[in-house]
Design a protein around this motif. Structure first.
Motif, PDB file in Angstrom:
ATOM      1  N   LEU A  21      62.463 101.249 -45.173  1.00  0.00           N
ATOM      2  CA  LEU A  21      62.517 102.681 -45.457  1.00  0.00           C
ATOM      3  C   LEU A  21      63.891 103.117 -45.940  1.00  0.00           C
ATOM      4  O   LEU A  21      64.050 104.242 -46.432  1.00  0.00           O
ATOM      5  N   THR A  22      64.897 102.240 -45.790  1.00  0.00           N
ATOM      6  CA  THR A  22      66.251 102.587 -46.242  1.00  0.00           C
ATOM      7  C   THR A  22      66.776 101.637 -47.314  1.00  0.00           C
ATOM      8  O   THR A  22      67.927 101.751 -47.733  1.00  0.00           O
ATOM      9  N   TRP A  23      65.975 100.665 -47.750  1.00  0.00           N
ATOM     10  CA  TRP A  23      66.397  99.762 -48.819  1.00  0.00           C
ATOM     11  C   TRP A  23      66.770 100.544 -50.073  1.00  0.00           C
ATOM     12  O   TRP A  23      66.171 101.594 -50.379  1.00  0.00           O
ATOM     13  N   LEU A  24      67.708 100.020 -50.831  1.00  0.00           N
ATOM     14  CA  LEU A  24      68.015 100.597 -52.132  1.00  0.00           C
ATOM     15  C   LEU A  24      66.911 100.220 -53.115  1.00  0.00           C
ATOM     16  O   LEU A  24      66.622  99.037 -53.316  1.00  0.00           O
ATOM     17  N   THR A  25      66.288 101.215 -53.707  1.00  0.00           N
ATOM     18  CA  THR A  25      65.247 101.014 -54.715  1.00  0.00           C
ATOM     19  C   THR A  25      65.567 101.903 -55.916  1.00  0.00           C
ATOM     20  O   THR A  25      66.444 102.783 -55.856  1.00  0.00           O
ATOM     21  N   LYS A  26      64.839 101.705 -57.002  1.00  0.00           N
ATOM     22  CA  LYS A  26      65.030 102.541 -58.188  1.00  0.00           C
ATOM     23  C   LYS A  26      64.778 104.005 -57.863  1.00  0.00           C
ATOM     24  O   LYS A  26      65.489 104.898 -58.337  1.00  0.00           O
ATOM     25  N   ALA A  27      63.771 104.253 -57.030  1.00  0.00           N
ATOM     26  CA  ALA A  27      63.418 105.634 -56.697  1.00  0.00           C
ATOM     27  C   ALA A  27      64.470 106.297 -55.815  1.00  0.00           C
ATOM     28  O   ALA A  27      64.713 107.509 -55.930  1.00  0.00           O
ATOM     29  N   ARG A  28      65.106 105.532 -54.915  1.00  0.00           N
ATOM     30  CA  ARG A  28      66.077 106.115 -53.992  1.00  0.00           C
ATOM     31  C   ARG A  28      67.480 106.227 -54.583  1.00  0.00           C
ATOM     32  O   ARG A  28      68.332 106.932 -54.025  1.00  0.00           O
ATOM     33  N   VAL A  35      79.104 101.248 -40.155  1.00  0.00           N
ATOM     34  CA  VAL A  35      79.771 102.417 -40.730  1.00  0.00           C
ATOM     35  C   VAL A  35      80.872 102.904 -39.790  1.00  0.00           C
ATOM     36  O   VAL A  35      81.990 103.220 -40.211  1.00  0.00           O
ATOM     37  N   SER A  36      80.566 102.944 -38.486  1.00  0.00           N
ATOM     38  CA  SER A  36      81.538 103.404 -37.495  1.00  0.00           C
ATOM     39  C   SER A  36      82.772 102.508 -37.461  1.00  0.00           C
ATOM     40  O   SER A  36      83.913 102.994 -37.442  1.00  0.00           O
ATOM     41  N   VAL A  37      82.576 101.181 -37.455  1.00  0.00           N
ATOM     42  CA  VAL A  37      83.697 100.242 -37.406  1.00  0.00           C
ATOM     43  C   VAL A  37      84.547 100.361 -38.675  1.00  0.00           C
ATOM     44  O   VAL A  37      85.786 100.401 -38.617  1.00  0.00           O
ATOM     45  N   THR A  38      83.891 100.426 -39.838  1.00  0.00           N
ATOM     46  CA  THR A  38      84.617 100.534 -41.105  1.00  0.00           C
ATOM     47  C   THR A  38      85.457 101.805 -41.149  1.00  0.00           C
ATOM     48  O   THR A  38      86.627 101.788 -41.553  1.00  0.00           O
ATOM     49  N   HIS A  39      84.851 102.913 -40.718  1.00  0.00           N
ATOM     50  CA  HIS A  39      85.564 104.194 -40.699  1.00  0.00           C
ATOM     51  C   HIS A  39      86.756 104.131 -39.752  1.00  0.00           C
ATOM     52  O   HIS A  39      87.858 104.597 -40.064  1.00  0.00           O
ATOM     53  N   ARG A  40      86.548 103.527 -38.592  1.00  0.00           N
ATOM     54  CA  ARG A  40      87.614 103.477 -37.588  1.00  0.00           C
ATOM     55  C   ARG A  40      88.759 102.561 -38.017  1.00  0.00           C
ATOM     56  O   ARG A  40      89.914 102.772 -37.637  1.00  0.00           O
ATOM     57  N   LEU A  41      88.443 101.533 -38.805  1.00  0.00           N
ATOM     58  CA  LEU A  41      89.488 100.631 -39.301  1.00  0.00           C
ATOM     59  C   LEU A  41      90.224 101.223 -40.494  1.00  0.00           C
ATOM     60  O   LEU A  41      91.183 100.624 -40.998  1.00  0.00           O
ATOM     61  N   GLY A  42      89.764 102.381 -40.972  1.00  0.00           N
ATOM     62  CA  GLY A  42      90.452 103.059 -42.060  1.00  0.00           C
ATOM     63  C   GLY A  42      90.150 102.500 -43.435  1.00  0.00           C
ATOM     64  O   GLY A  42      90.919 102.708 -44.385  1.00  0.00           O
ATOM     65  N   ILE A  43      89.031 101.799 -43.591  1.00  0.00           N
ATOM     66  CA  ILE A  43      88.619 101.252 -44.889  1.00  0.00           C
ATOM     67  C   ILE A  43      87.589 102.196 -45.497  1.00  0.00           C
ATOM     68  O   ILE A  43      86.653 102.646 -44.821  1.00  0.00           O
ATOM     69  N   GLN A  44      87.715 102.482 -46.781  1.00  0.00           N
ATOM     70  CA  GLN A  44      86.866 103.506 -47.413  1.00  0.00           C
ATOM     71  C   GLN A  44      85.457 103.030 -47.719  1.00  0.00           C
ATOM     72  O   GLN A  44      84.498 103.802 -47.611  1.00  0.00           O
ATOM     73  N   TYR A  45      85.297 101.753 -48.079  1.00  0.00           N
ATOM     74  CA  TYR A  45      84.002 101.300 -48.591  1.00  0.00           C
ATOM     75  C   TYR A  45      83.380 100.222 -47.705  1.00  0.00           C
ATOM     76  O   TYR A  45      84.080  99.422 -47.072  1.00  0.00           O
ATOM     77  N   LEU A  46      82.042 100.209 -47.705  1.00  0.00           N
ATOM     78  CA  LEU A  46      81.257  99.239 -46.937  1.00  0.00           C
ATOM     79  C   LEU A  46      80.162  98.675 -47.830  1.00  0.00           C
ATOM     80  O   LEU A  46      79.418  99.430 -48.471  1.00  0.00           O
ATOM     81  N   TRP A  47      80.072  97.346 -47.863  1.00  0.00           N
ATOM     82  CA  TRP A  47      79.017  96.688 -48.652  1.00  0.00           C
ATOM     83  C   TRP A  47      77.952  96.128 -47.710  1.00  0.00           C
ATOM     84  O   TRP A  47      78.249  95.329 -46.825  1.00  0.00           O
ATOM     85  N   ILE A  48      76.698  96.596 -47.906  1.00  0.00           N
ATOM     86  CA  ILE A  48      75.548  96.141 -47.124  1.00  0.00           C
ATOM     87  C   ILE A  48      74.512  95.639 -48.112  1.00  0.00           C
ATOM     88  O   ILE A  48      74.086  96.385 -49.004  1.00  0.00           O
ATOM     89  N   ASP A  49      74.086  94.390 -47.983  1.00  0.00           N
ATOM     90  CA  ASP A  49      73.211  93.796 -48.999  1.00  0.00           C
ATOM     91  C   ASP A  49      71.955  94.621 -49.259  1.00  0.00           C
ATOM     92  O   ASP A  49      71.578  94.870 -50.406  1.00  0.00           O
ATOM     93  N   SER A  50      71.268  95.073 -48.200  1.00  0.00           N
ATOM     94  CA  SER A  50      70.002  95.785 -48.386  1.00  0.00           C
ATOM     95  C   SER A  50      70.179  97.138 -49.056  1.00  0.00           C
ATOM     96  O   SER A  50      69.223  97.677 -49.631  1.00  0.00           O
ATOM     97  N   MET A  51      71.394  97.696 -49.007  1.00  0.00           N
ATOM     98  CA  MET A  51      71.641  99.015 -49.579  1.00  0.00           C
ATOM     99  C   MET A  51      72.523  98.967 -50.824  1.00  0.00           C
ATOM    100  O   MET A  51      72.743 100.001 -51.459  1.00  0.00           O
ATOM    101  N   CYS A  52      72.992  97.775 -51.173  1.00  0.00           N
ATOM    102  CA  CYS A  52      73.845  97.637 -52.352  1.00  0.00           C
ATOM    103  C   CYS A  52      73.259  96.683 -53.387  1.00  0.00           C
ATOM    104  O   CYS A  52      73.874  96.453 -54.435  1.00  0.00           O
ATOM    105  N   GLU A  88      65.797  91.603 -61.814  1.00  0.00           N
ATOM    106  CA  GLU A  88      66.871  91.211 -62.726  1.00  0.00           C
ATOM    107  C   GLU A  88      68.242  91.517 -62.119  1.00  0.00           C
ATOM    108  O   GLU A  88      69.142  90.671 -62.101  1.00  0.00           O
ATOM    109  N   ILE A  89      68.404  92.751 -61.599  1.00  0.00           N
ATOM    110  CA  ILE A  89      69.688  93.111 -60.984  1.00  0.00           C
ATOM    111  C   ILE A  89      69.890  92.321 -59.699  1.00  0.00           C
ATOM    112  O   ILE A  89      71.007  91.902 -59.374  1.00  0.00           O
ATOM    113  N   ARG A  90      68.801  92.099 -58.959  1.00  0.00           N
ATOM    114  CA  ARG A  90      68.907  91.348 -57.705  1.00  0.00           C
ATOM    115  C   ARG A  90      69.444  89.945 -57.964  1.00  0.00           C
ATOM    116  O   ARG A  90      70.354  89.468 -57.273  1.00  0.00           O
ATOM    117  N   GLN A  91      68.901  89.262 -58.969  1.00  0.00           N
ATOM    118  CA  GLN A  91      69.363  87.920 -59.294  1.00  0.00           C
ATOM    119  C   GLN A  91      70.807  87.934 -59.794  1.00  0.00           C
ATOM    120  O   GLN A  91      71.594  87.040 -59.474  1.00  0.00           O
TER     121      GLN A  91
END
Length: 642
Positions: free
Chosen positions: A195-202, A223-240, A247-250
């Protein structure tokens, strides 16, 4: 509260074979409120056979329980055992920060009983984040072999967790730079995240805002750990990585090595088996309240130092998701730094060292652990002089040989035992690691093997239990990747490969993949010229007994050329639980002087395209070792493996 017996304990440093009453008496004392009896009872129960634990009994209720102080894994423990059990339980001994009295060692000899630091009850504590930040800062300041990665080109899609109240997705055109954290975790059931995967529609809505409350708990914690460590960006495979755009996945899978190697750090949630579980809020002391006990007493001054004792179970099934999941292998090796959230503490590792939150000394170049330092095992060409080589016996300039040795060892110890939920992932989950290794090894990558070392690559065999053949085709029969289970490769010193004429000649070798040469394999073939002989099997075929759903250790069939059993000339071993087929034409093909492949003639059903089998096409079904005087009746011929 302590019972009268525990109150009379000698200081822990003097503890040696101290006897407790029987287990029933120990449990009665624990039920009455003795905190130390509770810990000792938990430690002894942890090592009892399953049936005894279920009944609340011991294998011998009359035998006393003994405890002694011991040194183990560069730390101090109280060993707990009973003569009727073969294993030992352990209680950790930690330093007591409230103990102001310290005992001076007049001999100035090293302390044989180093103590860990006591830990807070939560992963969310301030001291835990201070440890993480201090360790990373020290890495950046002092480790020449650890890139800072604080200003890199961001991945195509990345989650911004700092700019606004709610995170949102950023689509990078290749020019945006910064630093980011990557998340390594176990997805669990698809229903948890779909329900939270990155898709074309979302995509349009995610570029504006991502509801934090809608994310699985592990992603919220990241998200909490990244924010607390002072890093701006987070990469999560299912959402990125768009999950409905192949084609993009490959394309993203092909740059996975870059995504992890260029991350500032990777957060590894080793506890949860599902993204819904989370990792920050779990209790660190679910096994009993730690107890404060005297550690050492100075007979001259009368001063006493104290220690904190806690129970740590032998069975750590709560971290199995990180140890068993195939994808986490390369997600551990490729990053510069990994922050691993374990059941009872946090471990921060980099390409130079491993630091534990409790201050336990660690063998930074222990071969039997997996961490980012393994990156230099496959990229010895990039290894700084401050990091010693993994294989000192190999000349430091022979980078290819070092990388190959590491490849085979890591397959056996750290990758092949792991599992995948998707069959094709057996190779795909290794693709980023393989791409890095390829830059040093060279040649062609062939479904988990290397053309420059293919003879050695063929010399694999099951390690422990027999293998399971994949239900659908994913690699040629000669590749370890075609099977599920633990494999090992034989080193050249195992057999005499130096004898003239016994090494096969590789005439041709190729594999076919859909996209990346490191991805899922659709076909493959090896043509080689070697010594080949026909054989028959005497006696019963491989007897695959089962116990508790697991295959037994390897058993062998006796193989002979002709005549009776006394004329047997080699032992043949099945690679899989299917055994060596009795209804197919069998032959042996030498890979070395005393070791070779057991092959069965293909009937055309062993390839992905189901082409009609030819007389010279064979599949691998096992391996053999010669016995007695060896094999004399063979032919030097060309043979095709599919």
């Amino acid at each position: 509260m302590l019972c009268s017996l525990c109150k009379d304990l000698p200081p822990l440093r003097e503890l040696s074979d101290f006897e407790y009453p029987t287990i029933p008496a120990l449990r009665r004392s624990a039920s009455a409120g003795c905190e130390f009896c509770s810990l000792v009872s938990a430690a002894i129960s942890d090592i009892l056979p399953p049936e005894s634990r279920a009944l609340g009994l011991s294998t011998d209720v009359r035998t006393p329980v003994k405890i002694s102080l011991c040194h183990k894994d560069a730390s101090t423990f109280i060993k707990v055992w009973q003569w009727s059990t073969s294993n030992c339980g352990y209680l950790e001994v930690c330093s007591d920060p409230s103990s102001t009295d310290t005992i001076k060692d007049s001999t100035q000899t090293p302390n044989p009983y180093p103590s860990k630091r006591p830990l807070p009850d939560s992963h969310q504590s301030d001291s835990t984040f201070e440890f993480i930040q201090a360790t990373i800062q020290n890495c950046q300041a002092t480790h020449s072999g650890c890139p800072r990665n604080d200003d890199v080109v961001l991945p195509t899609f990345i989650v911004d967790v700092q700019t606004a109240q709610e995170p949102f997705l950023v689509q990078n055109d290749g020019t945006q730079r910064g630093s980011y954290i990557a998340l390594s975790y176990c997805w669990g059931p698809a229903s948890v995240q779909e329900l939270t995967w990155l898709t074309k529609a979302r995509l349009p809505s995610y570029l504006k805002c991502i509801s934090l409350a809608s994310l699985p708990q592990t992603l919220q914690d990241a998200v909490s750990v990244t924010h607390r460590l002072g890093i701006q960006y987070l990469w999560i495979d299912s959402m990125c990585i768009p999950q409905d755009d192949e084609e993009i996945r490959q394309q993203q899978l092909r740059v996975m090595a870059d995504i992890y190697t260029q991350s500032f750090a990777t957060i590894q949630a080793s506890i949860p088996h599902s993204a819904s579980d989370g990792f920050l809020a779990l209790s660190r002391n679910p096994y009993g309240v730690p107890v404060r006990l005297p550690f050492e007493r100075d007979l001259v001054s009368g001063h006493t130092s104290f220690a904190i004792v806690r129970f740590v179970p032998v069975r750590k099934g709560d971290e199995a998701s990180a140890d068993q999941r195939a994808w986490i292998f390369q997600e551990t090796v490729l990053p510069v730094r990994v922050v691993r959230y374990c059941a009872t503490l946090v471990v921060v590792s980099c390409r130079h060292e491993i630091c534990t939150e409790d201050g336990c000394e660690y063998d930074n170049f222990n071969r039997f652990s997996l961490s980012p330092r393994a990156y230099y095992h496959i990229r010895p060409d990039l290894r700084p002089d401050s990091i010693p080589p993994e294989f000192p016996r190999i000349p430091s300039t022979n980078h290819q040989k070092q990388a190959l040795e590491s490849w085979y060892r890591n397959l056996q110890m750290f990758y092949s035992p792991r599992v995948t939920s998707v069959s094709d992932d057996r190779l795909v989950a290794l693709s980023a690691y393989a791409r890095e290794a390829h830059s040093v090894i060279g040649g062609n990558y062939l479904a988990g093997n290397w053309s420059v070392d293919l003879r050695k690559g063929l010399r694999w065999q099951p390690w422990g239990a027999l293998l399971q053949r994949a239900v659908t085709y994913r690699a040629p029969s000669w590749s370890w990747a075609a099977y599920d289970g633990n494999v090992c490769h034989l080193y050249s010193k195992t057999d005499d490969d130096g004898q003239d004429g016994w090494m096969p000649t590789i005439v041709d070798a190729w594999t076919k993949t859909d996209t990346s040469p490191y991805g899922a394999c659709r076909a493959g073939k090896i043509v080689m010229k070697t010594r080949v002989f026909r054989f028959s099997i005497t006696g019963d075929l491989l007897n695959n007994k089962t116990y508790a759903g697991q295959s037994t250790a390897l058993e062998s069939d006796v193989v002979q050329l002709q005549g009776n059993k006394e004329s047997a000339i080699c032992y043949a071993y099945s690679d899989t639980t299917a055994g060596i087929p009795k209804d197919k034409v069998l032959c042996g093909a030498f890979i070395s002087h005393k070791w070779g492949l057991v092959l069965a003639k293909s009937d055309g059903s062993d390839t992905a395209d189901h082409s009609e089998g030819r007389e010279d096409e064979f599949i691998r079904v096992g391996h053999f070792r010669t016995i007695r005087g060896g094999i004399q009746n063979y032919q030097q011929k060309k043979i095709v493996l599919i």
